[in-house]
Write a protein that holds these residues in place. Structure first.
Motif, PDB file in Angstrom:
ATOM      1  N   UNK A  34      75.157 -10.912 -12.588  1.00  0.00           N
ATOM      2  CA  UNK A  34      76.603 -11.147 -12.518  1.00  0.00           C
ATOM      3  C   UNK A  34      77.289 -10.102 -11.654  1.00  0.00           C
ATOM      4  N   UNK A  35      78.442 -10.473 -11.111  1.00  0.00           N
ATOM      5  CA  UNK A  35      79.286  -9.516 -10.434  1.00  0.00           C
ATOM      6  C   UNK A  35      80.068  -8.651 -11.401  1.00  0.00           C
ATOM      7  N   UNK A  36      80.117  -9.038 -12.652  1.00  0.00           N
ATOM      8  CA  UNK A  36      80.845  -8.274 -13.661  1.00  0.00           C
ATOM      9  C   UNK A  36      80.120  -6.958 -13.985  1.00  0.00           C
ATOM     10  N   UNK A  37      80.861  -6.030 -14.566  1.00  0.00           N
ATOM     11  CA  UNK A  37      80.238  -4.813 -15.056  1.00  0.00           C
ATOM     12  C   UNK A  37      79.150  -5.151 -16.059  1.00  0.00           C
ATOM     13  N   UNK A  38      78.138  -4.291 -16.130  1.00  0.00           N
ATOM     14  CA  UNK A  38      77.011  -4.540 -17.029  1.00  0.00           C
ATOM     15  C   UNK A  38      77.474  -4.688 -18.475  1.00  0.00           C
ATOM     16  N   UNK A  39      78.278  -3.754 -18.960  1.00  0.00           N
ATOM     17  CA  UNK A  39      78.733  -3.829 -20.344  1.00  0.00           C
ATOM     18  C   UNK A  39      79.548  -5.093 -20.589  1.00  0.00           C
ATOM     19  N   UNK A  40      80.336  -5.479 -19.594  1.00  0.00           N
ATOM     20  CA  UNK A  40      81.178  -6.669 -19.701  1.00  0.00           C
ATOM     21  C   UNK A  40      80.326  -7.922 -19.851  1.00  0.00           C
ATOM     22  N   UNK A  41      79.342  -8.084 -18.978  1.00  0.00           N
ATOM     23  CA  UNK A  41      78.538  -9.306 -19.032  1.00  0.00           C
ATOM     24  C   UNK A  41      77.632  -9.330 -20.263  1.00  0.00           C
ATOM     25  N   UNK A  42      77.106  -8.177 -20.663  1.00  0.00           N
ATOM     26  CA  UNK A  42      76.302  -8.152 -21.895  1.00  0.00           C
ATOM     27  C   UNK A  42      77.145  -8.539 -23.101  1.00  0.00           C
ATOM     28  N   UNK A  49      67.516  -9.158 -25.943  1.00  0.00           N
ATOM     29  CA  UNK A  49      66.176  -9.450 -25.441  1.00  0.00           C
ATOM     30  C   UNK A  49      66.127 -10.012 -24.040  1.00  0.00           C
ATOM     31  N   UNK A  50      67.275 -10.006 -23.324  1.00  0.00           N
ATOM     32  CA  UNK A  50      67.307 -10.487 -21.951  1.00  0.00           C
ATOM     33  C   UNK A  50      67.405  -9.298 -21.001  1.00  0.00           C
ATOM     34  N   UNK A  51      67.098  -9.545 -19.748  1.00  0.00           N
ATOM     35  CA  UNK A  51      67.436  -8.591 -18.696  1.00  0.00           C
ATOM     36  C   UNK A  51      68.837  -8.929 -18.199  1.00  0.00           C
ATOM     37  N   UNK A  52      69.629  -7.904 -17.931  1.00  0.00           N
ATOM     38  CA  UNK A  52      70.976  -8.094 -17.407  1.00  0.00           C
ATOM     39  C   UNK A  52      71.134  -7.264 -16.141  1.00  0.00           C
ATOM     40  N   UNK A  53      71.715  -7.865 -15.114  1.00  0.00           N
ATOM     41  CA  UNK A  53      72.045  -7.146 -13.890  1.00  0.00           C
ATOM     42  C   UNK A  53      73.541  -7.305 -13.656  1.00  0.00           C
ATOM     43  N   UNK A  60      71.277  -2.376 -13.722  1.00  0.00           N
ATOM     44  CA  UNK A  60      70.314  -3.273 -14.366  1.00  0.00           C
ATOM     45  C   UNK A  60      69.827  -2.662 -15.672  1.00  0.00           C
ATOM     46  N   UNK A  61      69.759  -3.474 -16.712  1.00  0.00           N
ATOM     47  CA  UNK A  61      69.109  -3.057 -17.951  1.00  0.00           C
ATOM     48  C   UNK A  61      68.048  -4.098 -18.288  1.00  0.00           C
ATOM     49  N   UNK A  62      66.865  -3.622 -18.642  1.00  0.00           N
ATOM     50  CA  UNK A  62      65.732  -4.491 -18.933  1.00  0.00           C
ATOM     51  C   UNK A  62      65.678  -4.805 -20.425  1.00  0.00           C
ATOM     52  N   UNK A  63      64.870  -5.773 -20.828  1.00  0.00           N
ATOM     53  CA  UNK A  63      64.807  -6.127 -22.254  1.00  0.00           C
ATOM     54  C   UNK A  63      64.454  -4.961 -23.170  1.00  0.00           C
ATOM     55  N   UNK A  64      63.709  -3.962 -22.643  1.00  0.00           N
ATOM     56  CA  UNK A  64      63.373  -2.789 -23.460  1.00  0.00           C
ATOM     57  C   UNK A  64      64.420  -1.689 -23.363  1.00  0.00           C
ATOM     58  N   UNK A  65      65.586  -2.007 -22.754  1.00  0.00           N
ATOM     59  CA  UNK A  65      66.723  -1.099 -22.591  1.00  0.00           C
ATOM     60  C   UNK A  65      66.512  -0.041 -21.512  1.00  0.00           C
ATOM     61  N   UNK A  66      65.422  -0.100 -20.748  1.00  0.00           N
ATOM     62  CA  UNK A  66      65.305   0.761 -19.575  1.00  0.00           C
ATOM     63  C   UNK A  66      66.432   0.410 -18.600  1.00  0.00           C
ATOM     64  N   UNK A  67      66.982   1.424 -17.925  1.00  0.00           N
ATOM     65  CA  UNK A  67      68.151   1.237 -17.073  1.00  0.00           C
ATOM     66  C   UNK A  67      67.826   1.640 -15.639  1.00  0.00           C
ATOM     67  N   UNK A 159      63.708  -7.459  -7.566  1.00  0.00           N
ATOM     68  CA  UNK A 159      63.315  -6.313  -8.385  1.00  0.00           C
ATOM     69  C   UNK A 159      62.983  -6.753  -9.806  1.00  0.00           C
ATOM     70  N   UNK A 160      63.764  -7.651 -10.371  1.00  0.00           N
ATOM     71  CA  UNK A 160      63.498  -8.135 -11.732  1.00  0.00           C
ATOM     72  C   UNK A 160      62.159  -8.869 -11.802  1.00  0.00           C
ATOM     73  N   UNK A 161      61.888  -9.698 -10.825  1.00  0.00           N
ATOM     74  CA  UNK A 161      60.602 -10.400 -10.799  1.00  0.00           C
ATOM     75  C   UNK A 161      59.454  -9.393 -10.810  1.00  0.00           C
ATOM     76  N   UNK A 162      59.625  -8.322 -10.048  1.00  0.00           N
ATOM     77  CA  UNK A 162      58.581  -7.304  -9.948  1.00  0.00           C
ATOM     78  C   UNK A 162      58.457  -6.497 -11.232  1.00  0.00           C
ATOM     79  N   UNK A 163      59.567  -5.945 -11.715  1.00  0.00           N
ATOM     80  CA  UNK A 163      59.504  -5.035 -12.844  1.00  0.00           C
ATOM     81  C   UNK A 163      59.179  -5.756 -14.151  1.00  0.00           C
ATOM     82  N   UNK A 164      59.489  -7.044 -14.237  1.00  0.00           N
ATOM     83  CA  UNK A 164      59.121  -7.818 -15.425  1.00  0.00           C
ATOM     84  C   UNK A 164      57.693  -8.353 -15.354  1.00  0.00           C
ATOM     85  N   UNK A 165      57.003  -8.067 -14.241  1.00  0.00           N
ATOM     86  CA  UNK A 165      55.606  -8.455 -14.106  1.00  0.00           C
ATOM     87  C   UNK A 165      55.395  -9.949 -13.995  1.00  0.00           C
TER      88      UNK A 165
END
Length: 216
Positions: A34-42, A49-53, A60-67, A159-165
């Protein structure tokens, strides 16, 4: 996920939309970009349990909360532009300046007339000249300052495709979006999956393979 509305604060995700995200996430890896702020869209989506960008993929925050954050070295530039635009556009009927963590957006959808829109465009152009480290991008009734690095929704998806394996030969990515900024992501998935533009009957060039009339 939501219909186009006059202002960013008016966009809300209804129960049916949220349930659709939950159903999809039960079977597939799902990321919200999303174009919205991360906290806003989350907060708007409200599904764990989702990835959010957020901020067009700069945050970007990943499902395991890595940022992962990109463009932090440009925050002072964005602060300066925000102050200039708030001052230069103060009182301009229907024009709004929205600060995001990694972007400054000028919304003109509700502008009273062409004079107000032209004033806003002129203020954006002047600020862009004073801050060449930032780049200005456009969308639907919006102009936006972002960090001047090669990063966008498409690079965030890659990047998400890569980091999520995810192996694209097994997990063909499907990307759904309605904004001009989503075209960067459509380009990325074009050869390995499918882009779906939510554009209705509007005449719009797109790299998406498929078209939908609306979020429903």
């Amino acid at each position: 996920l939501t219909p186009i509305v006059d202002g960013p604060q008016a966009a809300t995700l209804d129960d049916d939309g949220r349930a659709a995200v939950v159903r999809a996430a039960a079977d597939f890896p799902v990321a919200i970009v999303s174009g919205r702020d991360l906290a806003d869209v989350r907060g708007m989506v409200g599904v764990e349990g989702l990835a959010y960008a957020g901020s067009h993929g700069f945050d970007i925050v990943l499902p395991d909360d890595d940022r992962e954050r990109y463009g932090e070295e440009f925050l002072d530039d964005l602060d300066a532009v925000e102050a200039e635009l708030l001052d230069g556009l103060d009182g301009l009927d229907g024009v709004a300046v929205e600060r995001k963590a990694f972007a400054i957006a000028v919304h003109t959808r509700r502008a009273r007339g062409d004079d107000e829109r032209e004033h806003a465009r002129s203020a954006v152009a002047d600020a862009a000249q004073r801050h060449p480290r930032l780049r200005v991008t456009g969308g639907k009734d919006i102009e936006e300052f972002r960090p001047g690095i090669e990063w966008d929704k498409g690079r965030a998806v890659a990047r998400l495709i890569d980091v999520l394996g995810l192996d694209a030969a097994v997990h063909a990515p499907i990307y759904v979006g309605d904004d001009i900024t989503d075209e960067d992501a459509f380009v990325v998935v074009d050869a390995i999956g499918a882009g779906i533009v939510v554009a209705g009957e509007r005449d719009r060039d797109t790299r998406a393979a498929l078209r939908l009339d609306g979020p429903n």
